[in-house]
Design an enzyme around this catalytic site. Structure first.
Site, PDB file in Angstrom:
ATOM      1  N   GLU A 254       0.901  -1.173   0.223  1.00 27.17           N
ATOM      2  CA  GLU A 254      -0.081   0.152  -0.027  1.00 27.17           C
ATOM      3  C   GLU A 254       0.837   1.158  -0.113  1.00 27.17           C
ATOM      4  OE1 GLU A 254      -3.114  -0.310   2.656  1.00 27.17           O
ATOM      5  OE2 GLU A 254      -3.523   1.833   2.817  1.00 27.17           O
TER       6      GLU A 254
ATOM      7  N   LYS B  47      -6.953  -1.169  11.841  1.00 17.81           N
ATOM      8  CA  LYS B  47      -6.342  -1.612  10.466  1.00 17.81           C
ATOM      9  C   LYS B  47      -5.073  -0.799   9.910  1.00 17.81           C
ATOM     10  CE  LYS B  47      -6.105  -1.652   5.509  1.00 17.81           C
ATOM     11  NZ  LYS B  47      -5.117  -0.858   4.773  1.00 17.81           N
TER      12      LYS B  47
ATOM     13  N   ASP C 220       5.419 -13.999  11.761  1.00 18.84           N
ATOM     14  CA  ASP C 220       4.063 -14.364  11.494  1.00 18.84           C
ATOM     15  C   ASP C 220       2.986 -13.386  11.432  1.00 18.84           C
ATOM     16  OD1 ASP C 220       1.695 -15.730  11.220  1.00 18.84           O
ATOM     17  OD2 ASP C 220       2.325 -17.549  12.265  1.00 18.84           O
TER      18      ASP C 220
ATOM     19  N   HIS D  84      -3.093  10.479   0.044  1.00 21.73           N
ATOM     20  CA  HIS D  84      -3.516   9.123  -0.902  1.00 21.73           C
ATOM     21  C   HIS D  84      -3.180   9.560  -2.515  1.00 21.73           C
ATOM     22  CE1 HIS D  84      -5.337   6.178   2.025  1.00 21.73           C
ATOM     23  NE2 HIS D  84      -4.032   6.723   2.514  1.00 21.73           N
TER      24      HIS D  84
HETATM   25  C1  MEV Z   1      -5.694   2.923   5.354  1.00 24.85           C
HETATM   26  O1  MEV Z   1      -5.047   1.801   4.887  1.00 24.85           O
HETATM   27  C2  MEV Z   1      -5.580   3.301   6.632  1.00 24.85           C
HETATM   28  C3  MEV Z   1      -6.192   4.457   7.191  1.00 24.85           C
HETATM   29  O2  MEV Z   1      -7.769   4.220   6.702  1.00 24.85           O
HETATM   30  C4  MEV Z   1      -6.277   4.104   8.772  1.00 24.85           C
HETATM   31  C5  MEV Z   1      -7.356   5.218   9.413  1.00 24.85           C
HETATM   32  O3  MEV Z   1      -8.341   5.372   9.049  1.00 24.85           O
HETATM   33  O4  MEV Z   1      -6.945   5.316  10.718  1.00 24.85           O
HETATM   34  C6  MEV Z   1      -5.976   5.649   6.612  1.00 24.85           C
END
Ligand code: MEV
Length: 451
Positions: free
Chosen positions: A90, A286, A302, A399
């Protein structure tokens, strides 16, 4: 031998890599089998010995799947400087980690503390008889079990690890006759999965034998059904904390002209939302694992185990919550992450994969505890950068810049074209077509763009 017709195959694992590939091409890439073979083959390592090493790591290997190996510099953790290896596809993740690292570098960096390093495993079994008698018998059984695995544990004991605690648990709420032998382990710098599983299987054998030979038990009580013996990937006591803090007033200005006070309050609110709302918590965590997983992969650990445990830990209070926390106290912004990380720096892939070895070398060949601190700090930096973007410019700002630079690379733009494209698309929607049209007009010398 593989069948020559149909898609069912037996003995596939015995075929050579070339044979596997050709079987695959014949059955699944029927329109262009040669192209498929060529393309898969083009990712084989040019050095035969190196390819053999990768073939040996997994099963039915037909080629290698490349992922970018990146580095995030400027991490200051417990006053030590690190350039952290990250394997991730990513695009914005490494940029975000680096920006988080840089931000905190001038503010004292990250403080990482390993809170505990206990790993866990269980022998799950069913036994019918008086629970009190079993608990009484277990007191002598414990030592017999430990003696029975001495050949496995002595090496680990020399390094300061081994079996730390053995308990018998009766859990009738799951099944009336269901018990567990719950074992705590210290595995030092090893992740320790093989060690733990071998000890547990040794315990299970002793349990079966000793019950059978116990003259005080009836024939029925001599029988035990061992369901399974396996480590648990839930290691809430293999825990590390990383934290940063700084006076709010000295945080500086943020993108879009946002003042430090407004930023800090918005930031704390954003984290509070992630502590209380599962939809936000999942995305928030995430983002943390974007950072954690990339270092876990780069160091040959792992990531499935780490993710499974992290998400289970995020539910420890009965609700899935953010793993990080933020608050302002006496004018100071505190931001911290507490996460279980059962990792290793010796054994397994860490010493087989040449790039995992290099990753550890890049980090100064840390022990498991030091690496836990580094990984938690990367998770915190990642989380900080993501939430900072969210509460200031919005995530698409960063992004889209990445997206633009990827498109420009694909279209083979040179530095001057890149500079002009960045200036042009600052306030415009970025898409592959829009960038292609922009570049072709630029290359045709059309002057209608206001750069
Ligand atoms: C994208 O891979 C991760 C985010 O969505 C994490 C977040 O929203 O805190 C930018």
């Amino acid at each position: 031998m593989a069948q020559k017709t149909g898609k069912f195959v037996s003995g596939f694992s015995k075929l050579s890599k070339r044979e596997k590939l050709s079987w695959l091409a014949r059955h699944f890439f029927t329109s262009n089998p040669l192209d498929a073979v060529r393309e898969f083959g083009s990712f084989w390592h040019s050095n035969i010995e190196s390819q053999k090493l990768f073939d040996g790591i997994s099963e039915n290997v037909i080629t290698n799947f490349y992922l970018p190996y990146c580095v995030a510099p400027n991490f200051l953790i417990n006053d030590k400087a690190y350039c952290v290896p990250m394997v991730i596809e990513e695009s914005s993740v490494v940029a975000a980690a680096s920006s988080g690292a840089k931000f905190w570098h001038s503010k004292g960096g990250f403080r990482a503390t390993v809170l505990s390093t206990t790993k866990v495993g269980n022998v799950h079994f069913c036994w019918q008889g008086d629970t009190f008698n079993l608990f009484a018998f277990f007191e002598e059984l414990k030592q017999i079990m430990l003696d029975g695995v001495k050949h496995i544990t002595s090496n680990m004991e020399r390094r300061g690890g081994g079996v730390k605690k053995v308990e018998l648990l009766h859990l009738p709420e799951i099944e009336p006759d269901y018990y567990q032998i719950k074992v705590d382990f210290e595995t030092c710098d090893a992740m320790g999965a093989n060690f733990i599983n071998s000890v547990l299987e040794g315990f299970a054998e002793t349990l079966i034998r000793e019950l059978k030979e116990n003259r005080n038990f009836s024939d029925e009580q001599k029988e035990v059904q061992v369901i399974m013996s396996i480590l648990s990937n839930y290691t809430p006591e293999c825990l590390v904390k990383s934290q940063v803090s700084y006076p709010v007033k000295q945080l500086g200005k943020f993108k879009g002209g946002m003042e430090a006070e407004e930023f800090a309050h918005k930031f704390v609110r954003a984290v509070k939302i992630a502590r209380n709302d599962v939809y936000r918590a999942t995305t928030h965590n995430k983002g943390i694992f974007n950072g954690i997983d990339s270092v876990i992969i780069a160091t040959g650990n792992d990531f499935r185990a780490i993710e499974a445990c992290g998400h289970a830990y995020a539910c420890r209070n009965g609700q899935y919550q953010s793993l990080s926390n933020a608050y302002i106290e006496d004018g100071i912004l505190h931001f911290e992450l507490e996460v279980p990380l059962a990792i290793g720096t010796v054994g397994g892939l860490t010493k087989i994969h040449p790039l995992a070895k290099r990753s550890l070398e890049l980090l100064g060949n840390p022990g498991a505890k030091e690496l836990m601190g580094v990984i938690a700090s990367v998770g915190l930096a990642q989380n900080f950068a993501a939430v900072k973007s969210l509460v200031t410019t919005g995530i698409q700002f960063g992004h889209m810049k990445m997206h633009l630079s990827n498109i420009l690379l694909q279209l083979e733009a040179d530095q001057s074209e890149m500079d002009r494209a960045f200036a042009y698309f600052q306030d415009k929607t970025i898409s592959f077509t829009a960038v292609r049209v922009f570049l072709s007009k630029l290359r045709d010398g059309e002057g209608q763009f206001a750069y």
